[in-house]
Motif scaffolding. Structure first.
Motif, mmCIF file in Angstrom:
data_model
loop_
_atom_site.group_PDB
_atom_site.id
_atom_site.type_symbol
_atom_site.label_atom_id
_atom_site.label_comp_id
_atom_site.label_asym_id
_atom_site.label_seq_id
_atom_site.Cartn_x
_atom_site.Cartn_y
_atom_site.Cartn_z
ATOM 1 N N GLU A 241 56.778 40.660 20.810
ATOM 2 C CA GLU A 241 57.712 41.073 21.858
ATOM 3 C C GLU A 241 58.079 42.545 21.698
ATOM 4 O O GLU A 241 58.351 43.241 22.667
ATOM 5 C CB GLU A 241 58.980 40.212 21.811
ATOM 6 N N ALA A 242 58.149 43.008 20.450
ATOM 7 C CA ALA A 242 58.508 44.404 20.196
ATOM 8 C C ALA A 242 57.373 45.354 20.546
ATOM 9 O O ALA A 242 57.576 46.564 20.557
ATOM 10 C CB ALA A 242 58.924 44.592 18.742
ATOM 11 N N GLY A 243 56.178 44.808 20.829
ATOM 12 C CA GLY A 243 55.101 45.672 21.301
ATOM 13 C C GLY A 243 53.764 45.512 20.610
ATOM 14 O O GLY A 243 52.779 46.116 21.029
ATOM 15 N N VAL A 329 58.537 38.901 27.146
ATOM 16 C CA VAL A 329 58.288 40.285 27.547
ATOM 17 C C VAL A 329 57.364 40.366 28.773
ATOM 18 O O VAL A 329 57.315 41.383 29.446
ATOM 19 C CB VAL A 329 57.723 41.070 26.335
ATOM 20 N N ALA A 333 61.607 41.122 36.285
ATOM 21 C CA ALA A 333 62.837 41.003 37.074
ATOM 22 C C ALA A 333 62.495 41.040 38.554
ATOM 23 O O ALA A 333 63.230 40.506 39.386
ATOM 24 C CB ALA A 333 63.794 42.136 36.715
ATOM 25 N N GLN A 334 61.364 41.667 38.872
ATOM 26 C CA GLN A 334 60.911 41.742 40.258
ATOM 27 C C GLN A 334 60.221 40.422 40.622
ATOM 28 O O GLN A 334 59.436 39.913 39.839
ATOM 29 C CB GLN A 334 59.919 42.914 40.433
ATOM 30 N N SER A 445 53.557 49.607 21.618
ATOM 31 C CA SER A 445 54.474 49.423 22.737
ATOM 32 C C SER A 445 54.423 50.616 23.683
ATOM 33 O O SER A 445 54.377 50.464 24.904
ATOM 34 C CB SER A 445 55.877 49.195 22.167
ATOM 35 N N SER A 446 54.384 51.823 23.123
ATOM 36 C CA SER A 446 54.306 53.020 23.968
ATOM 37 C C SER A 446 53.003 53.052 24.757
ATOM 38 O O SER A 446 52.982 53.447 25.922
ATOM 39 C CB SER A 446 54.397 54.290 23.114
ATOM 40 N N GLN A 448 51.258 50.485 25.760
ATOM 41 C CA GLN A 448 51.309 49.510 26.859
ATOM 42 C C GLN A 448 52.124 50.039 28.027
ATOM 43 O O GLN A 448 51.754 49.861 29.186
ATOM 44 C CB GLN A 448 51.895 48.196 26.360
ATOM 45 N N GLN A 449 53.255 50.703 27.731
ATOM 46 C CA GLN A 449 54.088 51.265 28.794
ATOM 47 C C GLN A 449 53.296 52.308 29.583
ATOM 48 O O GLN A 449 53.339 52.353 30.807
ATOM 49 C CB GLN A 449 55.347 51.896 28.185
ATOM 50 N N GLU A 453 52.319 52.365 33.558
ATOM 51 C CA GLU A 453 52.711 53.448 34.453
ATOM 52 C C GLU A 453 51.491 54.155 35.052
ATOM 53 O O GLU A 453 51.557 54.707 36.152
ATOM 54 C CB GLU A 453 53.634 54.426 33.719
ATOM 55 N N VAL A 462 55.332 44.382 40.015
ATOM 56 C CA VAL A 462 56.008 45.522 39.379
ATOM 57 C C VAL A 462 55.287 46.830 39.696
ATOM 58 O O VAL A 462 55.877 47.756 40.236
ATOM 59 C CB VAL A 462 56.116 45.335 37.848
ATOM 60 N N ARG B 18 62.977 48.031 21.662
ATOM 61 C CA ARG B 18 61.700 48.437 22.254
ATOM 62 C C ARG B 18 61.934 49.375 23.422
ATOM 63 O O ARG B 18 61.335 50.450 23.515
ATOM 64 C CB ARG B 18 60.928 47.201 22.723
ATOM 65 N N VAL B 22 61.038 53.415 23.720
ATOM 66 C CA VAL B 22 60.093 53.866 24.754
ATOM 67 C C VAL B 22 60.753 54.943 25.614
ATOM 68 O O VAL B 22 60.156 55.986 25.910
ATOM 69 C CB VAL B 22 59.613 52.676 25.620
#
Lengths: 554, 136
Positions: A241-243, A329, A333-334, A445-446, A448-449, A453, A462, B18, B22
């Motif tokens: 979950e933390a990435g 994770v 929310a959408q 985690s970074s 994946q973000q 994006e 999303v 997390r 980020v």
């Protein structure tokens, strides 16, 4: 290999090469989803697996790639265990009775943040947090209320608690005693996995070494007094979950597990006395086949290391039993109704991977704690899977699939490579102290973000298939603000009613014992029986052990 | 223009960092000077750090449900020190109606799950330019 077999392999190689040329020449979609960022082949054949596949053992046989039971799910279905808790003990007690009456087969306690950190509900640091993210349990009195009317020899209970795990466990044991239950009958699990707290979930209390001592104290005490209790649930869930990637989740979690085994052996315990009570907990993410392969690889790696490295002889030491939860994770929310579908696929992966118990997330969990209706859909998702799809009829139905076997082998190799890296940085404890493990997770985690994006990773609703309306179309649970007030009043009552001289003497005994090497479990249990509070017990040991300080970075 | 100074903070007892990490990394990559508090901070610790570090923006990350207690307290402590020029923004698991209530109470925008980091960067840049042009 016979000459005929070699010729057959050559023929297959030639065929695959021709197929590959046609594939490369064909027009294809650009978007290719692979959760951990690895490219998967477009097709798998006998060439991708070790040997010819005939070496694959049967379910219930070492090294248990295909499951720990020879009967698969025909002997017993997985336990449907929804994690639940909010507000005060009486409110959560009512939710448990609701879940049990709807066919849930095990309980799982979610504690609020003050409890997770070892603070009483009336401690200043608890203000605003009491009962918000789970149930507030500050003493034996609250634990008695939580399980009122639920016989503790008849249910199995899982408790997600780590930093102060031994204290909450002592409350539970004392509550069972008060019910008149033989504690040898108690079945369930405390998470009690402190290493992943430093790594990912961050509900710690003490520094690493005294925290590990408490865990080993509990291994030793429980082996004697509560032989059916799982003393730890070594958890990949929070790491993922933390990435972390699937391979990192697998490797870091197993490395934590090996560290606990090493600590138990260093104490002089026999591996077969405590290893059978070690259990695991995995996060079930979106990449369907990768998750199934991860679970298969996990069982195989654990069995091999326990046998070959730690010399375990009891077959129960070699089998990895685990709980699974769908990945929080991955929920969005959408368009929150879409989460029902994500959860259903993830649940199926967990079952195809042979889980012993399962929590399915509710659709509204990115917005608030789940409503009763949302929890019911989540539970029904498991029941449909269990009773309508036919999936549980056959043990390890994907065993022998070229793709799944190749992925299982690959994840095992990646985990072994990560074990070597962890050894190079000085092992798990040193890797935590220097922040090496935490940084690895943050890097993933970074990445994946960034992929999301950049639209390299599609999240439906999303970053693709976005609708303008529909941000919030489902009802949400409101935890009553009265919970904190009520809980403070209950605590004041309890403090006034108990024998405060006894409380003081039990706390003093615990503090003094903490300065020695003696097993602390009996002292903590004596504190619990005397209605010492969570924070009082925490503080008694903290005076000796000190508090953990995290390495801060981003 | 000088770099924008941001304190990314985790109030309360929840350990979910997390998102905070980020966001901190994304703001740094966008050229801001970012300080991260680490976990388990009280509103007092956050307000003190914000004033001592002379930041323009405080970004609060909270996923524990305690936002209605902890976020107003950070606002009040900054105001008590005469620092209502500092933008208090943030995000986490916060229902829409609570976000509305907090924004009415004086926070900047609050953001939910799935927000692209570019949106936060743009928001802070726009806010900062507006503030600088007012004081200029």
């Amino acid at each position: 290999m016979t000459t005929a077999e070699m010729l057959e392999l050559d023929r297959l190689r030639e065929e695959v090469a021709q197929w590959r040329a046609r594939f490369d020449a064909a027009k294809k979609r650009n978007a290719l989803f692979a959760n951990s960022g690895d490219v998967v082949d477009p097709v798998y054949t006998a060439l991708d697996i070790a040997g010819d596949g005939s070496a694959l053992e049967l379910p219930g046989e070492y090294p248990f790639t295909r499951g720990i039971h020879s009967t698969g799910y025909r002997g017993k279905l997985w336990t449907m265990r929804q994690f639940a808790g909010f507000g005060t003990a009486p409110e959560t007690n009512a939710r448990y009775k609701y879940l049990l009456s709807h066919g849930q087969t095990g309980l799982s306690v979610a504690f609020d943040f003050p409890t997770l950190m070892g603070y009483d509900s009336d401690h200043p640091r608890s203000e605003g947090e009491v009962g918000k993210c789970g149930v507030a349990i500050s003493s034996l009195a609250d634990m008695e209320t939580l399980f009122e009317g639920i016989p503790l020899d008849k249910v199995s209970t899982s408790m997600t608690i780590n930093g102060p795990a031994v204290i909450l466990f002592a409350f539970y044991v004392a509550a069972a005693e008060k019910q008149g239950v033989d504690i040898k009958e108690l079945r369930g699990t405390i998470q009690n996995d402190i290493l992943k707290e430093y790594m990912a979930q961050h509900a710690w209390v003490y520094p690493i070494e005294p925290a590990l001592r408490l865990i080993v104290d509990n291994f030793a005490w429980s082996a004697e007094h509560v032989p059916l209790w799982n003393t730890i649930s070594i958890s990949g869930y929070h790491i993922r979950e933390a990435g972390a990637t699937a391979a990192q989740e697998l490797a870091f979690t197993l490395a934590d597990g090996f560290t606990y085994v090493e600590r138990g052996l260093a104490r002089g315990l026999d591996v077969d006395d405590f290893a059978p009570r070690l259990s695991f907990f995995w996060d079930i993410h979106n990449d369907f086949f990768e998750e199934i392969a991860k679970l298969r690889a996990a069982r195989r790696i654990w069995a091999r290391h326990l046998k070959e490295r730690f010399g375990a002889k009891d077959p129960r030491s070699l089998i990895m039993r685990f709980h699974s939860q769908t990945a929080g994770v991955t929920l969005t929310a959408q368009q929150p109704m879409n989460n029902v579908v994500r959860v259903a696929y993830q649940a199926m992966a967990a079952v195809l991977g042979g889980t012993q118990s399962l929590h399915t997330n509710s659709m509204d969990e990115t917005l608030a704690l789940p409503t009763e209706q949302a929890v019911q859909v989540a539970l029904r998702t498991q029941q449909v899977l269990a009773y309508e799809t036919g999936v549980p009829n056959v043990a390890d139905p994907l065993g022998g699939s070229y793709y799944v076997e190749a992925l299982t082998d690959k994840l095992e190799q990646e985990a072994e490579a990560l074990f070597e890296q962890i050894a190079e940085v000085g092992g798990v404890v040193h890797g935590l102290e220097t922040g090496w493990l935490q940084r690895k997770i943050a890097e993933s985690s970074s990445r994946q973000q960034w992929e999301i994006e950049q639209h390299r990773r599609t999240i439906v609703g999303v970053n693709e298939f976005v609708t303008e309306e529909g941000e919030l179309t489902i009802p949400l649970l409101k935890v009553s603000e009265a919970a904190e007030r009520e809980q403070r009043a209950r605590m004041a009552q309890m403090r006034a009613a108990r024998d405060n001289a006894l409380v003081e003497s039990r706390l003093t005994a615990l503090r003094e014992a903490s300065r020695t090497d003696t097993n602390l479990m009996p002292f903590i249990l004596d504190c619990a029986r005397a209605y010492c509070t969570l924070y009082e017990i925490r503080a008694a040991m903290e005076e000796v052990f000190g508090a953990y300080r995290e390495p801060v970075f981003f | 223009m000088r770099p924008i100074r941001v304190l990314v903070a985790k109030p309360g007892l929840d350990g979910h960092d997390r998102g905070a990490k980020v966001v901190a990394a994304a703001l740094r990559d966008a050229g801001m000077e970012v300080i991260y508090t680490g976990l388990h901070q009280t509103p007092e610790m956050i307000a003190t750090a914000a004033i001592q570090e002379d930041v323009d923006v405080v970004g609060l990350s909270i996923l524990s449900g305690a936002h209605m207690t902890l976020i107003p307290r950070v606002l009040d402590l900054l105001r008590a020190d005469g620092r209502d020029d500092i933008l208090v923004t943030g995000g986490g698991i916060i229902p829409r109606e609570d976000m509305d209530a907090l924004e009415a109470r004086g926070t900047g925008r609050l953001f939910g799950p799935g927000t692209p980091t570019s949106e936060l960067v743009d928001y802070i840049h726009d806010w900062f330019e507006a503030r600088e042009s007012q004081t200029a």
